[in-house]
Scaffold this motif. Structure first.
Motif, PDB file in Angstrom:
ATOM      1  N   LYS A  69     -40.606  31.100 -33.974  1.00 27.80           N
ATOM      2  CA  LYS A  69     -40.680  31.856 -35.221  1.00 27.80           C
ATOM      3  C   LYS A  69     -39.309  32.379 -35.642  1.00 27.80           C
ATOM      4  CE  LYS A  69     -45.473  33.233 -34.369  1.00 27.80           C
ATOM      5  NZ  LYS A  69     -46.428  34.363 -34.191  1.00 27.80           N
TER       6      LYS A  69
ATOM      7  N   ASP B   5     -40.285  45.895 -51.028  1.00 26.46           N
ATOM      8  CA  ASP B   5     -40.922  44.581 -51.103  1.00 26.46           C
ATOM      9  C   ASP B   5     -40.240  43.637 -52.100  1.00 26.46           C
ATOM     10  OD1 ASP B   5     -42.920  45.247 -49.238  1.00 26.46           O
ATOM     11  OD2 ASP B   5     -44.097  46.245 -50.785  1.00 26.46           O
TER      12      ASP B   5
ATOM     13  N   ASP C 282     -41.620  28.596 -42.461  1.00 28.48           N
ATOM     14  CA  ASP C 282     -42.148  29.772 -43.160  1.00 28.48           C
ATOM     15  C   ASP C 282     -42.255  30.945 -42.186  1.00 28.48           C
ATOM     16  OD1 ASP C 282     -43.223  31.439 -45.044  1.00 28.48           O
ATOM     17  OD2 ASP C 282     -45.261  30.624 -44.878  1.00 28.48           O
ATOM     18  N   ILE C 283     -41.096  31.490 -41.802  1.00 32.99           N
ATOM     19  CA  ILE C 283     -41.078  32.619 -40.871  1.00 32.99           C
ATOM     20  C   ILE C 283     -41.066  33.940 -41.636  1.00 32.99           C
ATOM     21  CG2 ILE C 283     -39.852  31.257 -39.138  1.00 32.99           C
ATOM     22  CD1 ILE C 283     -37.338  32.880 -39.824  1.00 32.99           C
ATOM     23  N   ARG C 284     -41.496  34.977 -40.975  1.00 33.95           N
ATOM     24  CA  ARG C 284     -41.513  36.302 -41.581  1.00 33.95           C
ATOM     25  C   ARG C 284     -40.087  36.779 -41.825  1.00 33.95           C
ATOM     26  NH1 ARG C 284     -43.155  39.678 -37.461  1.00 33.95           N
ATOM     27  NH2 ARG C 284     -43.474  41.385 -38.938  1.00 33.95           N
ATOM     28  N   TRP C 285     -39.949  37.729 -42.754  1.00 33.97           N
ATOM     29  CA  TRP C 285     -38.635  38.322 -43.038  1.00 33.97           C
ATOM     30  C   TRP C 285     -38.052  38.930 -41.766  1.00 33.97           C
ATOM     31  CZ3 TRP C 285     -34.910  38.425 -46.568  1.00 33.97           C
ATOM     32  CH2 TRP C 285     -34.000  39.495 -46.580  1.00 33.97           C
ATOM     33  N   HIS C 286     -38.892  39.604 -40.986  1.00 39.20           N
ATOM     34  CA  HIS C 286     -38.430  40.208 -39.746  1.00 39.20           C
ATOM     35  C   HIS C 286     -37.986  39.145 -38.747  1.00 39.20           C
ATOM     36  CE1 HIS C 286     -38.050  43.660 -37.088  1.00 39.20           C
ATOM     37  NE2 HIS C 286     -38.577  42.920 -36.110  1.00 39.20           N
ATOM     38  N   GLY C 287     -38.426  37.898 -38.960  1.00 37.90           N
ATOM     39  CA  GLY C 287     -38.003  36.813 -38.100  1.00 37.90           C
ATOM     40  C   GLY C 287     -36.507  36.554 -38.171  1.00 37.90           C
TER      41      GLY C 287
ATOM     42  N   TRP D   6     -39.618  39.921 -51.085  1.00 41.73           N
ATOM     43  CA  TRP D   6     -40.703  39.075 -50.604  1.00 41.73           C
ATOM     44  C   TRP D   6     -40.835  37.767 -51.383  1.00 41.73           C
ATOM     45  CZ3 TRP D   6     -43.266  38.216 -46.451  1.00 41.73           C
ATOM     46  CH2 TRP D   6     -44.465  37.495 -46.485  1.00 41.73           C
TER      47      TRP D   6
ATOM     48  N   LYS E  44     -39.774  33.904 -49.890  1.00 42.48           N
ATOM     49  CA  LYS E  44     -40.714  32.804 -49.684  1.00 42.48           C
ATOM     50  C   LYS E  44     -40.308  31.573 -50.494  1.00 42.48           C
ATOM     51  CE  LYS E  44     -43.472  34.557 -46.685  1.00 42.48           C
ATOM     52  NZ  LYS E  44     -43.591  33.957 -45.336  1.00 42.48           N
TER      53      LYS E  44
END
Length: 347
Positions: free
Chosen positions: A92, A227, A244-249, A230, A234
């Motif tokens: 991730k 936000d 498609d990893i999370r922002w925190h990733g 966001w 994406k």
């Protein structure tokens, strides 16, 4: 995980709900933990968390003099759970080639600076939104992290126009305040962003709020909302063909690469703003050598992510250079070229 309200209603109130707050003793807390440990190990851990947080809040409001749950451990039958230990799933996060692709693609988006602060410096989302130009030491090329933007609990806005989610707040922990070396590429981006900031301020002098935030609206000068990134993020991942990893990733990516290069967890925790050596990854071993605080920990990492170009005699306009990435990333526009910032407007 059971919601906190359910923990209070079904597990705490039946045991001590008939007592006044000031009457609850350490013995009451111990008996509660012992009783709930026999019910469920998971529940008793949550009970302990709720008790400590609630009583600490009561102490801060001067409702009670001390926290009766302070120092009370769970029964020995309950195995201690690692506190704030993060096991990072490398599937991730991004690899180095993907980071380079992300940096280049993000230049066409209004979240370019947010991406840089995240993946190249490991800042938290709310820390990124709180960074100001005044936090930059342009001589030593360092960034001081000393605030975050977010929602202040129990605050009632004075008017409908007042933002409740962009309040300047203290950092998450005392150790979150830190001074970080700024990689070359990020430093140059800050200088370019400052030029845009000054142009927007002069154009919209009547409406522009000159509060000095680096990540702000080019139209109003107001800081970005929590936000804002966001949708752009994406779309950026999809357009660049990245996972498609999370922002925190991205923050985890920064951490993972440091650990992968055998940086000591203690040094990494300082860069990340953690209070202790909180991050563990089974695939990496601890390096016995402690990295002194005086060493710029980002040097090796940045050299690996964006290697120095060779054969360039161009002198740097700033003092300490950590990394030069001109040959790996598209050249920035010169000062003589017109540069539009209309794509960065948001109302």
């Amino acid at each position: 995980m059971i919601p906190n309200s359910s923990i209070v209603r079904h597990h705490i109130i039946p045991a001590i709900g008939n007592k006044k707050l000031i009457q609850i003793s350490k013995g009451d807390v111990q008996r509660l933990y012992k009783d709930r440990a026999g019910y469920s190990k998971s529940v008793v851990r949550q009970v302990k968390t709720v008790m400590n947080v609630s009583f600490n809040y009561a102490v801060s409001r001067k409702l009670i003099p001390v926290n009766p749950a302070d120092g009370i451990d769970l029964p020995k039958t309950v195995e201690p759970k690692s506190y704030h230990t993060r096991n990072i799933d490398t599937a991730k996060t991004l690899n180095m080639d993907q980071i380079l692709l992300l940096l280049e693609a993000s230049k066409d988006t209004p979240i370019h600076m947010q991406v840089l602060f995240n993946v190249l410096m490991g800042l938290r989302r709310q820390e990124i939104n709180g960074v100001k130009y005044s936090d930059v030491d342009y001589i030593n090329r360092t960034l001081t992290i000393e605030r975050q933007l977010g929602k202040e609990l129990d605050r009632v806005p004075y008017s409908k126009k007042e933002s409740t989610t962009k309040r300047e707040l203290p950092l998450k922990t005392p150790s979150s305040k830190r001074v970080l070396p700024i990689p070359d590429y990020v430093f140059e981006a800050i200088l370019e962003e400052r030029k845009k900031y000054e142009r927007c301020k002069s154009r919209r002098n009547a409406t522009f709020q000159d509060e000095g935030y680096i990540c702000c609206s080019s139209y109003s000068g107001k800081p970005r909302s929590k936000d804002f990134h966001w949708r752009h993020y994406k779309e950026l991942l999809k357009k660049a063909g990245l996972p498609d990893i999370r922002w925190h990733g991205l923050r985890s990516t920064y951490c993972t690469l440091l650990l992968n290069m055998e940086f000591n967890p203690k040094a990494v925790s300082k860069l990340m703003g953690h209070e202790k050596e909180l991050i563990t990854m089974d695939v990496y071993g601890d390096n016995a050598n402690i990295i002194p605080e005086e060493i710029p920990e980002l040097l090796s990492y940045m050299a690996e992510v964006m290697p120095d170009k060779s054969g360039d005699d161009t002198e740097s306009k700033t003092q300490d250079t950590l990394v030069d990435v001109d040959s790996y990333l598209p050249k920035r526009k010169g000062s003589g070229e017109a540069e539009s910032d209309e794509g960065y407007m948001d109302h």
